[in-house]
Design an enzyme around this catalytic site. Sequence first.
Site, PDB file in Angstrom:
ATOM      1  N   GLN A  96      30.607  96.178  55.761  1.00  0.00           N
ATOM      2  CA  GLN A  96      31.010  97.765  55.909  1.00  0.00           C
ATOM      3  C   GLN A  96      31.376  98.246  54.448  1.00  0.00           C
ATOM      4  OE1 GLN A  96      30.285  99.313  58.334  1.00  0.00           O
ATOM      5  NE2 GLN A  96      30.938 101.324  57.959  1.00  0.00           N
ATOM      6  N   ILE A  97      32.206  97.567  53.752  1.00  0.00           N
ATOM      7  CA  ILE A  97      32.606  97.979  52.705  1.00  0.00           C
ATOM      8  C   ILE A  97      31.728  97.945  51.400  1.00  0.00           C
ATOM      9  CG2 ILE A  97      34.186  97.119  50.579  1.00  0.00           C
ATOM     10  CD1 ILE A  97      36.290  96.227  52.659  1.00  0.00           C
TER      11      ILE A  97
ATOM     12  N   GLU B  52      31.569  73.639  68.822  1.00  0.00           N
ATOM     13  CA  GLU B  52      32.790  72.678  68.861  1.00  0.00           C
ATOM     14  C   GLU B  52      34.045  73.384  69.906  1.00  0.00           C
ATOM     15  OE1 GLU B  52      34.364  70.151  66.153  1.00  0.00           O
ATOM     16  OE2 GLU B  52      32.441  69.917  64.974  1.00  0.00           O
TER      17      GLU B  52
HETATM   18  N1  CAA Z   1      42.692  64.854  75.296  1.00  0.00           N
HETATM   19  C1  CAA Z   1      42.547  64.030  76.049  1.00  0.00           C
HETATM   20  N2  CAA Z   1      42.192  64.107  77.384  1.00  0.00           N
HETATM   21  C2  CAA Z   1      41.800  65.311  77.697  1.00  0.00           C
HETATM   22  C3  CAA Z   1      41.816  66.277  76.731  1.00  0.00           C
HETATM   23  C4  CAA Z   1      42.295  65.999  75.443  1.00  0.00           C
HETATM   24  N3  CAA Z   1      42.127  67.119  74.796  1.00  0.00           N
HETATM   25  N4  CAA Z   1      41.194  67.474  77.432  1.00  0.00           N
HETATM   26  C5  CAA Z   1      41.010  66.878  78.647  1.00  0.00           C
HETATM   27  N5  CAA Z   1      41.327  65.678  78.723  1.00  0.00           N
HETATM   28  C6  CAA Z   1      41.065  65.177  79.913  1.00  0.00           C
HETATM   29  C7  CAA Z   1      41.980  65.341  81.143  1.00  0.00           C
HETATM   30  O1  CAA Z   1      43.359  64.978  81.222  1.00  0.00           O
HETATM   31  C8  CAA Z   1      40.981  65.090  82.305  1.00  0.00           C
HETATM   32  O2  CAA Z   1      41.568  63.657  82.558  1.00  0.00           O
HETATM   33  P1  CAA Z   1      42.155  63.161  83.778  1.00  0.00           P
HETATM   34  O3  CAA Z   1      41.310  63.766  85.102  1.00  0.00           O
HETATM   35  O4  CAA Z   1      42.188  61.638  83.745  1.00  0.00           O
HETATM   36  O5  CAA Z   1      43.553  63.732  84.042  1.00  0.00           O
HETATM   37  C9  CAA Z   1      39.902  64.930  81.934  1.00  0.00           C
HETATM   38  O6  CAA Z   1      40.038  65.057  80.330  1.00  0.00           O
HETATM   39  C10 CAA Z   1      39.140  66.299  82.261  1.00  0.00           C
HETATM   40  O7  CAA Z   1      39.845  67.622  81.816  1.00  0.00           O
HETATM   41  P2  CAA Z   1      39.736  68.857  82.538  1.00  0.00           P
HETATM   42  O8  CAA Z   1      40.101  68.724  84.141  1.00  0.00           O
HETATM   43  O9  CAA Z   1      40.682  69.757  81.949  1.00  0.00           O
HETATM   44  O10 CAA Z   1      38.257  69.363  82.381  1.00  0.00           O
HETATM   45  P3  CAA Z   1      37.553  70.651  82.347  1.00  0.00           P
HETATM   46  O11 CAA Z   1      36.215  70.570  83.053  1.00  0.00           O
HETATM   47  O12 CAA Z   1      38.383  71.758  83.288  1.00  0.00           O
HETATM   48  O13 CAA Z   1      37.168  70.947  80.906  1.00  0.00           O
HETATM   49  C11 CAA Z   1      37.389  71.553  78.606  1.00  0.00           C
HETATM   50  C12 CAA Z   1      37.794  70.745  79.962  1.00  0.00           C
HETATM   51  C13 CAA Z   1      38.499  71.816  77.944  1.00  0.00           C
HETATM   52  C14 CAA Z   1      36.951  72.904  79.214  1.00  0.00           C
HETATM   53  C15 CAA Z   1      36.376  70.846  78.032  1.00  0.00           C
HETATM   54  O14 CAA Z   1      35.228  70.536  79.076  1.00  0.00           O
HETATM   55  C16 CAA Z   1      35.664  71.264  76.693  1.00  0.00           C
HETATM   56  O15 CAA Z   1      36.331  71.122  75.787  1.00  0.00           O
HETATM   57  N6  CAA Z   1      34.576  71.706  76.847  1.00  0.00           N
HETATM   58  C17 CAA Z   1      33.972  72.399  75.656  1.00  0.00           C
HETATM   59  C18 CAA Z   1      33.104  71.437  75.024  1.00  0.00           C
HETATM   60  C19 CAA Z   1      32.916  71.474  73.505  1.00  0.00           C
HETATM   61  O16 CAA Z   1      33.655  71.756  72.695  1.00  0.00           O
HETATM   62  N7  CAA Z   1      31.604  71.337  73.068  1.00  0.00           N
HETATM   63  C20 CAA Z   1      31.086  71.185  71.640  1.00  0.00           C
HETATM   64  C21 CAA Z   1      30.124  70.350  71.555  1.00  0.00           C
HETATM   65  S1  CAA Z   1      30.332  69.482  69.967  1.00  0.00           S
HETATM   66  C22 CAA Z   1      29.709  70.281  68.847  1.00  0.00           C
HETATM   67  O17 CAA Z   1      29.643  71.500  68.824  1.00  0.00           O
HETATM   68  C23 CAA Z   1      29.343  69.568  67.528  1.00  0.00           C
HETATM   69  C24 CAA Z   1      28.462  70.017  66.635  1.00  0.00           C
HETATM   70  O18 CAA Z   1      27.261  69.355  66.339  1.00  0.00           O
HETATM   71  C25 CAA Z   1      28.868  70.931  65.672  1.00  0.00           C
END
Ligand code: CAA
Length: 380
Positions: A336-337, A363
């Site tokens: 915009q600027i 990510e």
């Molecule tokens: N560390 C450790 N464990 C974790 C965690 C973490 N940060 N986050 C979740 N978990 C565990 C939970 O404890 C759970 O385990 P238990 O059942 O044993 O307790 C399990 O994982 C499932 O967790 P949730 O029930 O919280 O799962 P959810 O389905 O509700 O979803 C979410 C969690 C945070 C939404 C996850 O699915 C997520 O991060 N989604 C986004 C995925 C993503 O970032 N994709 C990017 C692709 S990679 C990319 O882009 C690379 C590239 O090329 C640039």
Amino acid sequence: MNFNFTEEQLMIQQAARDFAQRELIKDVIERDEKAEYPTQHVKTMAELGFLGMLVDPRWDGGGMDTVSYVLAMEEISKVDASCSVIMSVNNSLVCYGLEAFGNDVQREKYLKPLARGEKIGAFLLSEPEAGSDATRQHTLAEDKGDYYLVNGTKNWITNGNTAGTYLVIAQTHPEKGHKGINCLIVDRNSEGISVGPHENKMGMRSSDTHSVMFTDVKVPKENRIGEDGFGFKFAMKTLEGGRIGIAAQALGIASGALERAVQYAKERKAFGTVIANHQAIAFKLADMAVKVENARNLCLKAAWLKDQHLPYGVASSYAKYYAAEIAMEVTTQAVQIHGGYGYVKEYHVERLMREAKLTQIYEGTSEIQQIVISRDLLKD
Ligand code: CAA
């Protein structure tokens, strides 16, 4: 937290700045237009030690801290986010994942060439029907005794074609849901792997993004990272650090746009004076600067926590969410600027705006970061 950087951190920042301002800037517009992979720049990043900067020297890495990594990522992203995403995925997803959770045999064989930058790595989590909802992996890694048989498709894979080493997240025990998922180290040249065409993206056009198909790919059992069923936790833990890298990238895109907007406002004249003298522009710049500074502080805080071996997962979501959102706002204001000049390629800010958009998506989208942050706020 100490706000003074060490001499070493400042040297790394300067080295990244010199590389970006002397080398990357020369052909960034042309590469963006042609969607051309920056082969030579990736080689230089390897020589400068940027591709394995976080890895312990024992595994041939640079042994640098995460604060230095944020400083370097910001400088490179100011000029070329296609190069910085190659660096980020290699460092904070693939090298980190192998170093933190692999065994010594895996580190020796796979981490060392990645840390030296001789090979590039890719992280294969996303699928056509499993992006944000990452637990629903359709790619199968069937247990066949001494090997896994992998079938399925991965989407939006950064470094998908150039990578020599893939970290593949796949389902082994569908009945167990996310507890049945594994992460396998897969050689790109394995029989049965095919790579789709380069995605014709809005921004970050010179990083290579592809789908990757697996048809009856045999992966030795010893290539599994961690215990059987550790793959989903592996992905989540690894993404915590990856998000610091992308937050720093978004910060760099925003600070690059701010620098260009300040420079332009001091040169461009309208209504008899440089536009910086008009409050409408000066106040915009002030708002942009505060946002950039806040994003920098969030990135450095997450990096500092990681370096202190303190929990940093939620802090990295704060950093990634905020930095990505303000990158979009700040780059939009920079365009915009610049007025009409902002809308043409020579002035770089339209490209920065296109690059900013992706930081809200990959990510973990901004909405995924909101889930992580709000769950933390609301937990018992
Ligand atoms: N560390 C450790 N464990 C974790 C965690 C973490 N940060 N986050 C979740 N978990 C565990 C939970 O404890 C759970 O385990 P238990 O059942 O044993 O307790 C399990 O994982 C499932 O967790 P949730 O029930 O919280 O799962 P959810 O389905 O509700 O979803 C979410 C969690 C945070 C939404 C996850 O699915 C997520 O991060 N989604 C986004 C995925 C993503 O970032 N994709 C990017 C692709 S990679 C990319 O882009 C690379 C590239 O090329 C640039």
